[in-house]
Design a protein around this motif. Structure first.
Motif, PDB file in Angstrom:
ATOM      1  N   UNK A  73     -93.532   5.909  39.624  1.00  0.00           N
ATOM      2  CA  UNK A  73     -94.705   6.660  39.182  1.00  0.00           C
ATOM      3  C   UNK A  73     -95.845   6.474  40.160  1.00  0.00           C
ATOM      4  N   UNK A  74     -96.676   7.503  40.274  1.00  0.00           N
ATOM      5  CA  UNK A  74     -97.883   7.415  41.084  1.00  0.00           C
ATOM      6  C   UNK A  74     -98.964   6.741  40.244  1.00  0.00           C
ATOM      7  N   UNK A  75     -99.538   5.687  40.766  1.00  0.00           N
ATOM      8  CA  UNK A  75    -100.509   4.896  40.005  1.00  0.00           C
ATOM      9  C   UNK A  75    -101.851   4.801  40.731  1.00  0.00           C
ATOM     10  N   UNK A  76    -102.908   4.596  39.952  1.00  0.00           N
ATOM     11  CA  UNK A  76    -104.234   4.360  40.529  1.00  0.00           C
ATOM     12  C   UNK A  76    -104.772   3.041  39.989  1.00  0.00           C
ATOM     13  N   UNK A  77    -105.584   2.392  40.811  1.00  0.00           N
ATOM     14  CA  UNK A  77    -106.215   1.130  40.436  1.00  0.00           C
ATOM     15  C   UNK A  77    -107.670   1.191  40.865  1.00  0.00           C
ATOM     16  N   UNK A  78    -108.568   0.873  39.945  1.00  0.00           N
ATOM     17  CA  UNK A  78    -109.998   0.890  40.243  1.00  0.00           C
ATOM     18  C   UNK A  78    -110.385  -0.446  40.881  1.00  0.00           C
ATOM     19  N   UNK A  79    -110.595  -0.433  42.186  1.00  0.00           N
ATOM     20  CA  UNK A  79    -110.894  -1.650  42.944  1.00  0.00           C
ATOM     21  C   UNK A  79    -112.376  -2.000  42.809  1.00  0.00           C
ATOM     22  N   UNK A  80    -112.663  -3.118  42.164  1.00  0.00           N
ATOM     23  CA  UNK A  80    -114.056  -3.544  41.949  1.00  0.00           C
ATOM     24  C   UNK A  80    -114.460  -4.696  42.844  1.00  0.00           C
TER      25      UNK A  80
END
Length: 201
Positions: A73-80
């Motif tokens: 799956x294509x995933x996104x991660x919010x980099x803080x």
């Protein structure tokens, strides 16, 4: 894996560009990452980051320069963290296997537009539309995935409202750009789905 029911399907076949390295741990599981290089018909290579569980990695000894097929799956991660891209895009591998096939880069998504589509033109005068798609994941989470579409499809997509549900197919591509940080030019890489087919559902 039944490809017909997934709202988020990534199928890749390419060359491992670097050996897997430790990424992070979550819920007592370790995860590793490696870049997969996939050639376009134009001869340009996309370098896609793959993330997988240590358990899956141990089932297959993955090393540099090997040809690998990845389904996930294509995933996104919010980099803080303040370092690197704010939105990190990668492919979460559910299955991996060695392969001798032609390079493949196929993405299928069903999701909801979470920003107003933005229509613009390239320097050559071609219409392009930027889309941000929210794709539901289990446990109430969502992945936020940037997409672009072209020409007539771009003009059609520009008329859609936030909340429109769409189904699309395309490919994940990497794109280099220059960003000024402390007045110094720094090369960055952005990832987006280049859409070949898209429809409102």
């Amino acid at each position: 894996m039944d490809e017909n029911v997934s709202s988020n399907l990534a199928v890749l076949c390419g060359t491992v560009a670097a050996a897997p390295v430790y990424s992070h741990s979550s819920r007592s599981e370790s995860f590793y990452t490696f870049p997969l290089e996939i050639m376009r018909l134009s001869g340009t290579a996309d370098r896609i980051n793959v993330i997988l569980r240590s358990e899956l990695l141990e089932s297959l000894e993955v090393s540099c320069d090997e040809k690998l097929r990845v389904i996930g799956e294509l995933r996104s991660f919010n980099n803080k963290s303040g370092e690197g891209a704010k939105l990190v895009i990668s492919v979460y591998a559910k299955e991996i296997s060695f392969c001798g096939d032609e390079d493949e880069n196929r993405i299928r998504l069903i999701g909801t537009l979470c920003k107003k589509p933005k229509l613009r033109s390239t320097p050559m005068g071609r219409d392009i539309c930027d889309l941000m798609l929210a794709v539901n994941r289990r446990y109430g989470r969502s992945d936020y995935l940037p997409c672009i579409t072209w020409g007539l499809k771009a003009r059609t997509a520009a008329e859609w409202d936030v909340g429109t549900v769409v189904e699309l197919e395309g490919r994940i591509q990497s794109r280099s750009y220059i960003k000024l940080i402390d007045e110094q030019p720094v090369e960055k890489t952005a990832f987006e789905v280049s859409v070949t087919e898209i429809a409102e559902i």
